[in-house]
Design a protein around this motif. Structure first.
Motif, PDB file in Angstrom:
ATOM      1  N   CYS A 211       0.843  -1.203   0.000  1.00  0.00           N
ATOM      2  CA  CYS A 211       0.000   0.000   0.000  1.00  0.00           C
ATOM      3  C   CYS A 211       0.874   1.247   0.000  1.00  0.00           C
ATOM      4  CB  CYS A 211      -0.898   0.021   1.240  1.00  0.00           C
ATOM      5  SG  CYS A 211      -2.274  -1.129   1.156  1.00  0.00           S
ATOM      6  N   ASP A 213       3.838   1.571  -1.147  1.00  0.00           N
ATOM      7  CA  ASP A 213       4.620   1.703  -2.385  1.00  0.00           C
ATOM      8  C   ASP A 213       3.773   2.000  -3.616  1.00  0.00           C
ATOM      9  OD1 ASP A 213       6.911   1.159  -0.960  1.00  0.00           O
ATOM     10  OD2 ASP A 213       7.048  -0.950  -1.576  1.00  0.00           O
ATOM     11  N   LEU A 214       2.466   1.838  -3.476  1.00  0.00           N
ATOM     12  CA  LEU A 214       1.594   1.858  -4.648  1.00  0.00           C
ATOM     13  C   LEU A 214       1.731   3.136  -5.491  1.00  0.00           C
ATOM     14  CD1 LEU A 214      -0.484   0.186  -6.135  1.00  0.00           C
ATOM     15  CD2 LEU A 214      -2.240   1.131  -4.675  1.00  0.00           C
ATOM     16  N   ALA A 215       1.758   4.277  -4.824  1.00  0.00           N
ATOM     17  CA  ALA A 215       1.847   5.538  -5.578  1.00  0.00           C
ATOM     18  C   ALA A 215       3.122   5.570  -6.417  1.00  0.00           C
ATOM     19  CB  ALA A 215       1.795   6.726  -4.625  1.00  0.00           C
ATOM     20  N   ALA A 216       4.245   5.135  -5.820  1.00  0.00           N
ATOM     21  CA  ALA A 216       5.519   5.165  -6.531  1.00  0.00           C
ATOM     22  C   ALA A 216       5.570   4.146  -7.671  1.00  0.00           C
ATOM     23  CB  ALA A 216       6.664   4.915  -5.555  1.00  0.00           C
ATOM     24  N   GLY A 218       3.211   3.477  -9.734  1.00  0.00           N
ATOM     25  CA  GLY A 218       2.638   4.115 -10.912  1.00  0.00           C
ATOM     26  C   GLY A 218       1.619   3.266 -11.659  1.00  0.00           C
ATOM     27  N   THR A 219       1.206   2.122 -11.124  1.00  0.00           N
ATOM     28  CA  THR A 219       0.131   1.354 -11.761  1.00  0.00           C
ATOM     29  C   THR A 219      -1.124   1.496 -10.893  1.00  0.00           C
ATOM     30  OG1 THR A 219       1.104  -0.622 -10.723  1.00  0.00           O
ATOM     31  CG2 THR A 219       1.446  -0.361 -13.073  1.00  0.00           C
ATOM     32  N   PRO A 220      -2.299   1.311 -11.518  1.00  0.00           N
ATOM     33  CA  PRO A 220      -3.535   1.515 -10.750  1.00  0.00           C
ATOM     34  C   PRO A 220      -3.727   0.499  -9.624  1.00  0.00           C
ATOM     35  CG  PRO A 220      -4.015   0.713 -12.971  1.00  0.00           C
ATOM     36  CD  PRO A 220      -2.564   1.059 -12.942  1.00  0.00           C
ATOM     37  N   HIS A 221      -3.072  -0.656  -9.747  1.00  0.00           N
ATOM     38  CA  HIS A 221      -3.204  -1.642  -8.674  1.00  0.00           C
ATOM     39  C   HIS A 221      -1.940  -2.468  -8.521  1.00  0.00           C
ATOM     40  CE1 HIS A 221      -4.454  -3.704 -12.321  1.00  0.00           C
ATOM     41  NE2 HIS A 221      -5.494  -2.883 -12.384  1.00  0.00           N
ATOM     42  N   ILE A 249      -5.924   3.451   1.073  1.00  0.00           N
ATOM     43  CA  ILE A 249      -5.948   2.748  -0.210  1.00  0.00           C
ATOM     44  C   ILE A 249      -7.316   2.077  -0.349  1.00  0.00           C
ATOM     45  CG2 ILE A 249      -4.969   0.738  -1.428  1.00  0.00           C
ATOM     46  CD1 ILE A 249      -3.007   3.018  -1.420  1.00  0.00           C
ATOM     47  N   GLN A 253      -7.712  -1.163  -5.549  1.00  0.00           N
ATOM     48  CA  GLN A 253      -6.300  -1.009  -5.936  1.00  0.00           C
ATOM     49  C   GLN A 253      -5.464  -2.241  -5.600  1.00  0.00           C
ATOM     50  OE1 GLN A 253      -6.391   2.941  -3.775  1.00  0.00           O
ATOM     51  NE2 GLN A 253      -4.884   3.430  -5.343  1.00  0.00           N
TER      52      GLN A 253
END
Ligand code: C2E
Ligand code: CA
Ligand code: CA
Ligand code: CA
Length: 382
Positions: A211, A213-216, A218-221, A249, A253
């Motif tokens: 969760c 790391d998700l923004a970094a 760069g994929t939607p999920h 989150i 995602q």
């Protein structure tokens, strides 16, 4: 070393006298069968038997099984017919241990193995038992510390659309950076973690990390692997939801990857956990599809969104006709069910070509990208 299996039950339902009567019966049986043996109570319903002049492991195991067979014959305690059962662990002097204490420890280890397998049988000590047990304890202890000390790390493997270039998702794969052993692959510790609450701690850690790391990424999920053992816990979905909430989150995602070893029956904890997560928007992928048995049967009762074709079916493409047929059929079924189908373990351009025509919707494998830590991706982007 012999340990009674059912004595607790006897004590509970019939009071102490029944338990005592059972012990008396056990000792009598032992004395009759082994008149020469030294018999001592090690505590509770556990007894040690010392036999002199026996040095054949198979013969001792046979003897142990004879004792168990005799014990298993019905007797009457307090006017009720009762069958006793026990487990026996065997260790040999001086092959297994020179000292009495150590010999008992080893017989105990063999006994413990028998108990764990749920067998009312005789189990002989083997040296691997010691090594296995020691290894397991080391890993358990170290892993518990590793979770607290942040020695775990997630590597992410990109998942691409069939064109092989459009990045659509990532799969998180756990790695353990051990201070002495170096990088330990998940195959070496997941199985051990699954034998205790460690798998839950590890699973929570993985979800939290993914969760974060998700923004970094760069994929939607992002996909995470969830062990069937985790799904067996009554509070799994609740903790999962709490972690998502904490991280800000949404369920949509996250994809959870589950291998097809899950029981299908409705009303099981596993299925209600899955249903609770799907209600949050979490999608479910069947991992390693085709590697288990009854795969097609599986699709009928299982609420899932994605099929991941096991890499063993991809490995021999395009040469293997039968594997090719299987892959194409899975892709067709997925298409009619309107679920995504990801091919794992794509290593060659020929495989990619075949898979594209077979109708899979996404690809994952060394040909396209290997799993990598997030930081190295930043480094290469900079
Ligand atoms: P999996 O879920 O089937 O993960 C795919 C495995 O295949 C990964 O191995 C990945 O590195 C490897 N792989 C990817 N592309 C290729 C390829 O083109 N060729 C070949 N030969 N291999 C490829 P890894 O990372 O060693 O993970 C092994 C297994 O450990 C995973 O299999 C998964 O079942 C389990 N695992 C990994 N991380 C976790 C986790 O966080 N939790 C749980 N419960 N299990 C995990
Ligand atoms: Ca017992
Ligand atoms: Ca997986
Ligand atoms: Ca897999």
């Amino acid at each position: 070393q012999i340990d009674m299996d059912k004595l607790k039950v006897l004590n509970d339902s019939h009071g102490h006298s029944a338990g005592d009567a059972a012990l008396v019966h056990l000792v009598k049986t032992l004395k009759t069968l082994l008149p020469e043996a030294l018999i001592g109570r090690l505590g509770g319903d556990e007894f040690g038997i010392a036999l002199i002049g026996q040095d054949s492991r198979p013969a001792l195991v046979r003897l142990g099984d004879q004792i168990l067979a005799t014990l298993g014959q019905p007797i009457s305690i307090d006017g009720r017919p009762i069958r006793l059962s026990a487990t026996i662990g065997v260790a040999l002097w001086p092959q297994d241990a020179a000292e009495a204490d150590e010999l008992i420890t080893k017989a105990d280890l063999a006994l413990y193995k028998g108990k764990k397998e749920g067998r009312a049988a005789t189990v002989a000590f083997e040296s691997e038992l010691m090594a296995d047990e020691r290894h397991k304890r080391f890993v358990e202890r170290d892993l518990r510390a590793a979770i607290l000390l942040n020695e775990l790390e997630l590597h992410y493997q990109p998942i691409f659309a069939v064109d092989g270039t459009t990045l659509i998702s990532h799969e998180a794969l756990v790695r353990w950076q051990h201070p002495v052993r170096g990088q330990v692959p998940p195959g070496d510790f997941i199985g051990i973690a699954e034998q205790s609450d460690l798998i839950d701690k590890l699973g929570d850690w993985v979800l939290r990390r993914a969760c974060a790391d998700l923004a970094a990424l760069g994929t939607p999920h992002v996909g995470i692997n969830v062990s069937v053992v985790q799904l067996r816990r009554g509070d799994f979905a609740e903790r999962f939801a709490d972690i998502l909430l904490e991280a800000g989150i949404s369920g949509s995602q996250i994809v959870i990857e589950i291998t097809e070893s899950l029981p299908l029956k409705s009303g099981t904890v596993e299925l209600s956990n899955i249903e609770a997560l799907r209600a949050l928007g979490v999608r479910v992928a069947i991992d390693d599809f085709g590697s288990g048995f009854a795969s097609l049967e599986y699709l009928r009762g299982f609420p899932f969104d994605i099929i991941k074709i096991d890499r063993s079916y991809v490995a021999n493409l395009p040469d293997s006709l039968i594997d090719g047929l299987i892959v194409s059929s899975i892709a067709k079924i997925a298409q009619s069910l309107e679920v995504e189908v990801i091919a794992e373990g794509v290593e060659t351009a020929e495989q990619l070509e075949f898979l594209r025509h077979a109708g899979v919707t996404a690809l994952q494998g060394y040909l396209l990208a290997r799993p990598e830590p997030l930081r190295s991706r930043f480094a290469s982007a900079a």
